[in-house]
Design an enzyme around this catalytic site. Structure first.
Site, PDB file in Angstrom:
ATOM      1  N   PRO A   2       0.827  -1.211   0.000  1.00 16.40           N
ATOM      2  CA  PRO A   2       0.000   0.000   0.000  1.00 16.40           C
ATOM      3  C   PRO A   2       0.862   1.263   0.000  1.00 16.40           C
ATOM      4  O   PRO A   2       1.779   1.393   0.802  1.00 16.40           O
ATOM      5  CB  PRO A   2      -0.814  -0.096   1.298  1.00 16.40           C
ATOM      6  CG  PRO A   2      -0.369  -1.312   2.006  1.00 16.40           C
ATOM      7  CD  PRO A   2       0.663  -2.017   1.206  1.00 16.40           C
ATOM      8  N   GLU A   3       0.569   2.148  -0.924  1.00 18.06           N
ATOM      9  CA  GLU A   3       1.245   3.445  -0.980  1.00 18.06           C
ATOM     10  C   GLU A   3       0.309   4.493  -0.388  1.00 18.06           C
ATOM     11  O   GLU A   3      -0.824   4.186  -0.012  1.00 18.06           O
ATOM     12  CB  GLU A   3       1.586   3.778  -2.442  1.00 18.06           C
ATOM     13  CG  GLU A   3       2.559   2.797  -3.097  1.00 18.06           C
ATOM     14  CD  GLU A   3       4.010   3.069  -2.705  1.00 18.06           C
ATOM     15  OE1 GLU A   3       4.258   4.063  -2.002  1.00 18.06           O
ATOM     16  OE2 GLU A   3       4.869   2.280  -3.097  1.00 18.06           O
ATOM     17  N   ARG A 111       1.645 -11.037   5.805  1.00 19.24           N
ATOM     18  CA  ARG A 111       3.109 -11.032   5.955  1.00 19.24           C
ATOM     19  C   ARG A 111       3.562 -10.426   7.282  1.00 19.24           C
ATOM     20  O   ARG A 111       4.750 -10.498   7.613  1.00 19.24           O
ATOM     21  CB  ARG A 111       3.748 -10.322   4.767  1.00 19.24           C
ATOM     22  CG  ARG A 111       3.469 -11.092   3.463  1.00 19.24           C
ATOM     23  CD  ARG A 111       4.097 -10.446   2.270  1.00 19.24           C
ATOM     24  NE  ARG A 111       5.564 -10.447   2.343  1.00 19.24           N
ATOM     25  CZ  ARG A 111       6.346  -9.918   1.419  1.00 19.24           C
ATOM     26  NH1 ARG A 111       5.817  -9.344   0.369  1.00 19.24           N
ATOM     27  NH2 ARG A 111       7.655  -9.962   1.556  1.00 19.24           N
TER      28      ARG A 111
END
Ligand SMILES: [Zn+2]
Length: 272
Positions: A2-3, A111
């Protein structure tokens, strides 16, 4: 990963469901994230009212009267709001924050590079936030600021642009796209731009981020009662990931180079 636009879209997606609500319960099923979740998080948050849901860089901030919760989505994190019948948690649904109206915020992160941190103070004083540069969409990020900040920096422009101390939230993709729009080579010395070029770069950074946020607007409903785990919206890029293809501006060939262990994509024909 995600940016900034995805994080801002997440903020806009969850804020209407969280703001002003009291926290009824917190369930931590897996606290081993990038940093350990505070063992007494449930105790601290119980009964607290969420005053606002804001964003600083790629951190989401849930403000309460006692302090704030910082949430980072890491590489693969996502947030969803559930109301009505709450589905049972799936694998990697690590944390639930239940609200007084029966709704629930669920943090999912396969993750586990994400984070959910408690800070008993104002967020701008948190060690992770206090040395950050300005927000790219704020007035503090302007051509004069950029020129002054980079005045003594001979390193490559792309590396300066992706440095959170210079400006936050300009990740690799958006740095590549902004440099293309501004017709600047990622390899230029950061202090070598003229006034018009700094202005073009600031405008390009704003444009690419705003376009991405606008694209994310169509996904807002996916944050509620959805298991849309992929979550991150797809976009068309001018140069990112397009090495070997034709430049959409001059017809030259887009090349890929490595800078600071990250890939840079640009057109040597029209980016100088
Ligand atoms: Zn070109």
């Amino acid at each position: 990963m995600p940016e900034l636009p995805e994080v801002e879209t997440t903020r806009a997606g969850i804020a209407p469901h969280m703001t002003g609500r009291r926290i009824a319960a917190v369930t931590v099923r897996e606290g081993r994230l990038r940093w350990p979740v505070a063992p007494d998080l449930a105790e601290i948050l119980h009964g607290q009212t969420i005053r606002s849901v804001s964003r600083r860089a790629k951190y989401l901030l849930l403000a309460t009267d006692a302090g704030c919760v910082l949430i980072h989505l890491g590489m693969s994190g996502s947030l969803r709001v559930f109301s009505g019948d709450i589905p049972p948690p799936l694998k990697h649904d690590h944390i639930d924050i239940a609200l007084d109206n029966g709704a629930l915020l669920r943090f999912h992160d396969p993750r586990r590079f994400g984070a959910l941190l408690w800070f008993a103070g104002a967020p701008e004083h948190h060690p992770l936030l206090q040395h950050l540069g300005p927000e790219p969409l704020s007035d503090d990020f302007n051509p004069a600021y950029l020129r002054l900040t980079l005045a003594k920096q001979k390193r490559a422009l792309k590396l300066a642009l992706t440095d959170n101390r210079v400006v936050v939230g300009v990740g690799n993709i958006y740095a590549n796209e902004a440099l293309f729009q501004a017709a600047l080579a990622p390899t230029r010395a950061a202090n070598s731009l003229n006034a018009a070029e700094y202005a073009a770069l600031v405008q390009a950074v704003r444009d690419v981020l705003q376009r991405a946020i606008a694209a994310g607007g169509s996904t807002l409903r996916d944050f509620v009662n959805s298991d849309g785990r992929s979550g991150y919206f797809q976009q068309q890029y001018a140069v990112y990931g397009r090495d070997g293809e034709m430049c959409p501006r001059c017809g030259g060939g887009i090349v890929k180079i490595t800078q600071g262990q990250r890939s840079s994509f640009y057109c040597p024909g029209c980016q100088h």
